[in-house]
Design an enzyme around this catalytic site. Structure first.
Site, PDB file in Angstrom:
ATOM      1  N   ASP A   8       6.044  15.529  -8.167  1.00 30.69           N
ATOM      2  CA  ASP A   8       7.383  15.667  -7.738  1.00 30.69           C
ATOM      3  C   ASP A   8       8.275  16.180  -9.008  1.00 30.69           C
ATOM      4  O   ASP A   8       7.542  16.129 -10.122  1.00 30.69           O
ATOM      5  CB  ASP A   8       7.869  14.463  -7.205  1.00 30.69           C
ATOM      6  CG  ASP A   8       9.381  14.225  -7.173  1.00 30.69           C
ATOM      7  OD1 ASP A   8       9.876  15.122  -6.534  1.00 30.69           O
ATOM      8  OD2 ASP A   8       9.980  13.188  -7.705  1.00 30.69           O
ATOM      9  N   ASP A  10      11.944  15.999  -9.499  1.00 29.81           N
ATOM     10  CA  ASP A  10      13.168  15.154 -10.089  1.00 29.81           C
ATOM     11  C   ASP A  10      12.639  13.712 -10.058  1.00 29.81           C
ATOM     12  O   ASP A  10      12.482  13.076  -9.176  1.00 29.81           O
ATOM     13  CB  ASP A  10      14.507  15.368  -9.287  1.00 29.81           C
ATOM     14  CG  ASP A  10      14.769  16.629  -9.172  1.00 29.81           C
ATOM     15  OD1 ASP A  10      14.849  17.441 -10.501  1.00 29.81           O
ATOM     16  OD2 ASP A  10      15.317  17.244  -8.267  1.00 29.81           O
ATOM     17  N   GLN A  52      14.586  20.284  -2.304  1.00 29.85           N
ATOM     18  CA  GLN A  52      15.797  20.711  -2.849  1.00 29.85           C
ATOM     19  C   GLN A  52      16.831  20.727  -1.608  1.00 29.85           C
ATOM     20  O   GLN A  52      17.505  22.153  -1.249  1.00 29.85           O
ATOM     21  CB  GLN A  52      15.748  22.052  -3.795  1.00 29.85           C
ATOM     22  CG  GLN A  52      14.922  21.679  -5.077  1.00 29.85           C
ATOM     23  CD  GLN A  52      15.667  20.854  -5.803  1.00 29.85           C
ATOM     24  OE1 GLN A  52      17.036  20.495  -6.088  1.00 29.85           O
ATOM     25  NE2 GLN A  52      14.654  19.823  -6.738  1.00 29.85           N
ATOM     26  N   ARG A 106       8.819  20.057   3.984  1.00 27.77           N
ATOM     27  CA  ARG A 106       9.888  19.036   3.578  1.00 27.77           C
ATOM     28  C   ARG A 106       9.127  17.778   3.513  1.00 27.77           C
ATOM     29  O   ARG A 106       8.914  17.069   4.435  1.00 27.77           O
ATOM     30  CB  ARG A 106      11.428  18.788   4.218  1.00 27.77           C
ATOM     31  CG  ARG A 106      12.097  17.912   3.551  1.00 27.77           C
ATOM     32  CD  ARG A 106      13.683  17.688   4.033  1.00 27.77           C
ATOM     33  NE  ARG A 106      14.063  16.313   3.888  1.00 27.77           N
ATOM     34  CZ  ARG A 106      14.753  16.016   2.616  1.00 27.77           C
ATOM     35  NH1 ARG A 106      14.719  16.822   1.644  1.00 27.77           N
ATOM     36  NH2 ARG A 106      15.045  14.787   2.450  1.00 27.77           N
TER      37      ARG A 106
HETATM   38 MG   LIG Z   1      11.930  12.517  -7.217  1.00 26.61          MG
END
Ligand SMILES: [Mg+2]
Length: 188
Positions: A8, A10, A52, A106
């Protein structure tokens, strides 16, 4: 065919910043460079898979997200490190249940992991997914990866969340996740 560790972005490879669209706010997670080096040395491809939804909501352009990714790559290169690819899902969710696949690309959908596997010659059943959310863990499971590691980032995990994905391996940070992954690999 080689194994990969899917990361991942973030809160995993990058420090978490809410609504990250300014490249100046890009900061690698502590220990990220060492963690990536250890994965490279053990023969893993390193692929970032990131939701995102800011794009789908009209709060960021694909170009802004690409600039953040480029800054991440620049910072890694400056420290002698790199990743193999970044895959971005721009789709915004309509619900907020992290266990439901609303769009195959997603997370928790497996679409981008499967595409990356084809693009980079990756054997999914020897690969791992590492992330700080339920969606990351389930994306790895849905792609039939060998294992998943949920990062706690020093925060307690909400019980209701962990129950939904239990049993799951957890680690306090990316370095801890790499420790786990390499330990399992040694035993294999
Ligand atoms: Mg994350």
């Amino acid at each position: 065919m080689r194994p990969a560790v899917f990361l991942d972005r973030d809160g995993t490879l990058l420090k978490f910043v809410d609504h990250l669209i300014d490249p100046a706010q890009v900061e690698l997670s502590p220990g990220a460079v060492v963690a990536l080096q250890r994965l490279r040395n053990s023969g893993h491809a390193i692929i970032v898979i990131t939701n995102q939804p800011l794009i789908g909501r009209g709060l960021a352009t694909p170009d802004q997200v690409a600039q953040v990714n480029e800054e991440m790559n620049r910072k890694l290169r400056a420290l002698g490190s790199s990743i193999d690819a970044v895959y971005v899902c721009p789709v915004a969710p309509t619900g907020n249940d992290p266990t439901i696949i609303e769009h195959v690309d997603r997370k928790p959908g497996p679409g981008l992991l499967m595409r990356a596997a084809v693009d980079h010659g990756i054997q999914l059943d020897r690969s791992w997914m590492v992330g700080d959310s339920v969606r990351d863990v389930l994306a790895g499971r849905n792609a039939r990866c060998f294992g998943q590691v949920l990062l706690t980032n020093g925060k307690p995990i909400r019980n209701e969340e962990i129950q939904r994905i239990s049993p799951v391996l957890t680690a306090p940070n990316l370095c801890g996740a790499v420790d786990l992954i390499l330990r399992v690999k040694l035993k294999a």
